[in-house]
Design a protein around this motif. Structure first.
Motif, PDB file in Angstrom:
ATOM      1  N   SER A   1       0.819  -1.210   0.000  1.00  0.00           N
ATOM      2  CA  SER A   1       0.000   0.000   0.000  1.00  0.00           C
ATOM      3  C   SER A   1       0.854   1.262   0.000  1.00  0.00           C
ATOM      4  CB  SER A   1      -0.927   0.008   1.230  1.00  0.00           C
ATOM      5  OG  SER A   1      -0.187   0.204   2.431  1.00  0.00           O
TER       6      SER A   1
ATOM      7  N   CYS B   1       0.174   4.168  -2.557  1.00  0.00           N
ATOM      8  CA  CYS B   1      -0.265   5.453  -2.005  1.00  0.00           C
ATOM      9  C   CYS B   1       0.611   6.592  -2.516  1.00  0.00           C
ATOM     10  CB  CYS B   1      -0.218   5.389  -0.477  1.00  0.00           C
ATOM     11  SG  CYS B   1      -1.064   6.759   0.333  1.00  0.00           S
TER      12      CYS B   1
ATOM     13  N   LEU C   1      -8.115   3.389  -6.118  1.00  0.00           N
ATOM     14  CA  LEU C   1      -7.146   3.464  -5.021  1.00  0.00           C
ATOM     15  C   LEU C   1      -7.782   3.630  -3.644  1.00  0.00           C
ATOM     16  CD1 LEU C   1      -4.038   3.297  -4.739  1.00  0.00           C
ATOM     17  CD2 LEU C   1      -4.878   3.389  -7.086  1.00  0.00           C
TER      18      LEU C   1
ATOM     19  N   LEU D   1      -6.947   0.823  -0.909  1.00  0.00           N
ATOM     20  CA  LEU D   1      -6.213   1.124   0.316  1.00  0.00           C
ATOM     21  C   LEU D   1      -7.033   0.788   1.557  1.00  0.00           C
ATOM     22  CD1 LEU D   1      -4.538   4.513  -0.701  1.00  0.00           C
ATOM     23  CD2 LEU D   1      -3.472   2.252  -0.569  1.00  0.00           C
TER      24      LEU D   1
ATOM     25  N   TRP E   1      -5.582  -1.600   4.407  1.00  0.00           N
ATOM     26  CA  TRP E   1      -5.346  -1.053   5.741  1.00  0.00           C
ATOM     27  C   TRP E   1      -6.376  -1.511   6.774  1.00  0.00           C
ATOM     28  CZ3 TRP E   1      -4.593   4.643   3.715  1.00  0.00           C
ATOM     29  CH2 TRP E   1      -3.324   4.738   3.097  1.00  0.00           C
TER      30      TRP E   1
END
Length: 319
Positions: free
Chosen positions: A33, A37, A83, A87, A91
């Motif tokens: 990630s 990111c 995205l 993510l 997460w």
């Protein structure tokens, strides 16, 4: 009657799906990630900078930069479609996505990919006109004509991709809700259906081949005509200058189509390629070009490069 009711319920569209992210790489998804990111942040910053420079400088309100603005908008929207959700999966383990949300994401991703391909095709035509008829360039490609071309590109994407959600919605789903992908890609969702998916397979393959092959063919023809026009120029310096104006566009085409074609071919025919490689390539194809495109244009285009440097206070003496 109860049996029929159970069958109907069994085959009904699910209320939601579960996106697995990068199957096979669950143990390193948190670490993966970080680069995703960073790439997303650079893509947003780079494309927003392009739009700001072009929008605030009236001397850049030319066909080439108007098409570049359209490409930058697409490059901001496309990774934004995948995205944030990806993510959240990496997460927080937020894998669930509603059926309607999945269809919307599917439509947006495929439509924006078609818009990006169409925009690059229009930019190839723009370069041909600029080199073939430099004196009448702005009269042939007026702002109104560029707007109509942009509208035609968006309309083509909308009309061509619109059947996807309807083709999926008609399917009965009686298998797992697990989508082995990080976003709702058309074929990844279709694989969960238990009905006849032939129309989905045929339409998806045909549309991909028509858009990719058609746009690439137009681009190759445009550059064939460009090379023919360049070699008719009287001086070697003029030839180098003309080809230099195409450098950024060629670089963007290579970056977009190479991983895209590789991802498409491995997804359709690379049965021996590990599944997580398919998924990683699909994400690479949608995210990385969006970051690299503004960097390439910033490095290869003198007008943009000089304005970025002036904005940073590094090139006060530049034109």
């Amino acid at each position: 009657m109860p049996a029929a009711s159970n069958k109907s319920s069994h085959h009904a569209s699910p209320s939601s799906f579960l996106l697995l992210g990068l199957p096979g790489l669950e143990s390193v998804q948190v670490w993966l990630s970080i680069p995703f990111c960073l790439v997303y942040a650079v893509a947003l910053l780079g494309n927003a900078t392009l739009l700001w420079i072009i929008g605030t400088d009236s001397s850049l309100h030319k066909p080439m930069y108007l098409f570049l603005s359209m490409l930058a908008l697409t490059d901001m929207a496309l990774p934004t479609c995948i995205l944030p959700k990806m993510l959240s999966i990496f997460w927080m383990g937020a894998q669930e996505i509603t059926f309607a949300g999945c269809l919307v994401q599917m439509f947006m991703i495929h439509a924006l990919c078609a818009v990006e391909s169409g925009t690059l095709t229009a930019m190839a035509y723009d370069r041909y006109v600029a080199i073939r008829s430099p004196l009448s360039y702005t009269t042939l490609l007026t702002a109104d004509r560029v707007a109509k071309i942009g509208a035609a590109i968006a309309a083509r994407a909308f009309v061509c991709v619109l059947p996807f959600p309807f083709l999926v919605k008609r399917l009965p789903f009686c298998r797992s809700r697990l989508i082995y992908h990080s976003y709702c890609e058309h074929m990844a969702v279709v694989k969960l259906a238990c009905g006849d998916t032939t129309p989905n397979n045929l339409y998806g393959l045909t549309l991909s081949l028509v858009i990719i092959s058609g746009d690439l063919a137009f681009i190759f023809i445009s550059y064939g005509l460009i090379l023919h026009a360049v070699f008719q120029l009287p001086s070697l310096e003029a030839r180098h200058k003309a080809l230099g104006t195409c450098g950024a566009h060629v670089g963007v085409i290579v970056i977009l189509y190479t991983p895209g074609l590789f991802s498409f071919l491995t997804h359709r025919f690379g049965h021996n390629v590990p599944h997580h490689v398919h998924i990683f390539l699909a994400n690479f194809y949608l995210v990385v070009p969006a970051m690299l495109n503004p960097l390439i244009y910033g490095a290869k285009t003198k007008e943009i490069r000089s304005r970025v440097m002036r904005a940073m206070g590094l090139g006060k003496g530049l034109p």
